[in-house]
Design an enzyme around this catalytic site. Sequence first.
Site, short mmCIF file in Angstrom:
data_model
loop_
_atom_site.label_atom_id
_atom_site.label_comp_id
_atom_site.label_asym_id
_atom_site.label_seq_id
_atom_site.Cartn_x
_atom_site.Cartn_y
_atom_site.Cartn_z
N TYR A 145 -85.09 -25.08 9.91
CA TYR A 145 -84.35 -25.65 11.04
C TYR A 145 -82.85 -25.47 10.82
O TYR A 145 -82.12 -25.02 11.72
CB TYR A 145 -84.71 -27.12 11.18
CG TYR A 145 -83.82 -27.91 12.11
CD1 TYR A 145 -83.90 -27.73 13.49
CD2 TYR A 145 -82.92 -28.85 11.61
CE1 TYR A 145 -83.08 -28.46 14.35
CE2 TYR A 145 -82.11 -29.58 12.46
CZ TYR A 145 -82.20 -29.38 13.82
OH TYR A 145 -81.39 -30.10 14.67
N LYS A 149 -79.87 -23.19 12.88
CA LYS A 149 -78.58 -23.68 13.37
C LYS A 149 -77.44 -22.81 12.85
O LYS A 149 -76.45 -22.58 13.57
CB LYS A 149 -78.39 -25.14 12.97
CG LYS A 149 -79.37 -26.10 13.64
CD LYS A 149 -79.26 -26.03 15.16
CE LYS A 149 -80.15 -27.05 15.85
NZ LYS A 149 -80.03 -27.00 17.32
#
Length: 267
Positions: A145, A149
């Site tokens: 994750y 980003k």
Amino acid sequence: MSTSPDSTSQKRRILITGATGGVGLALSERLASEYDIVPHGRTPKTLEQEKSLVRADITDYAEVRAMMDGIDTIVHLAGAASPESSWEEVLEANIVGLRNVLEAAREAGVRRVVFASSNHAMGGYDREEQWPVYPHQIPRADSLYGVSKIFGEALGRFYYDEHGLDFIALRIGWMSEDPMGADADLLHAMWLSEDDTARVVRAAIESEVRFGLYYAISDNPNRRWDLTNTMLELGYRPEDSWTEVSGEQEDVVEGGAEAPANWPEDS
């Protein structure tokens, strides 16, 4: 590129993708009096969203492009939101989806994208307790994750450099109505109140800065993440802190209390 509205023009039209999530709901409620909010999501969470929610699959470019006409700024929240997300989840939602949003914004002449990045883009420093952390340091993800980003920040830089699309990335801490909803000092330290969330996003929408990476955290006494450029460049002034809201006292630990052994699980 569209121009900023003057005092006699209509409100900025703001598309909030992922407006049915916690951050999106907080922003939709708090920014509605200042902007013409266009909420996007899957399942409406309020009576207002029953009437106004725009449904689109962010992995489908045509559906994303159809949301863009007349939009001044996109606050992009949609995507896989857990640090425990799988590669397949972040690939579709956070990588393909963000590319679709940026390309559609470019094609439609949208002025600015405010990107919901995350503390997890730098979470490797937190896991190793290498504080303080500054926004200019080399990114160091703590999860796939977080990797997604970092990719989003890099792609936004490309769209700014190549196409002149404004891109402001906010490395959001832990937004929660109740800062005592978790026990970890690390989460208390990176707590972001709902009101401060609106303050920092409003600053990102209105700032004259056209590109930047910024931490978004409340005024917590034990924070380890630098807000200097967020305050100086965006004009953000956090007004809340977890100790004031909870009535609790910070347990001062020199160098910062240890990170949870299983970080970033359950964060």
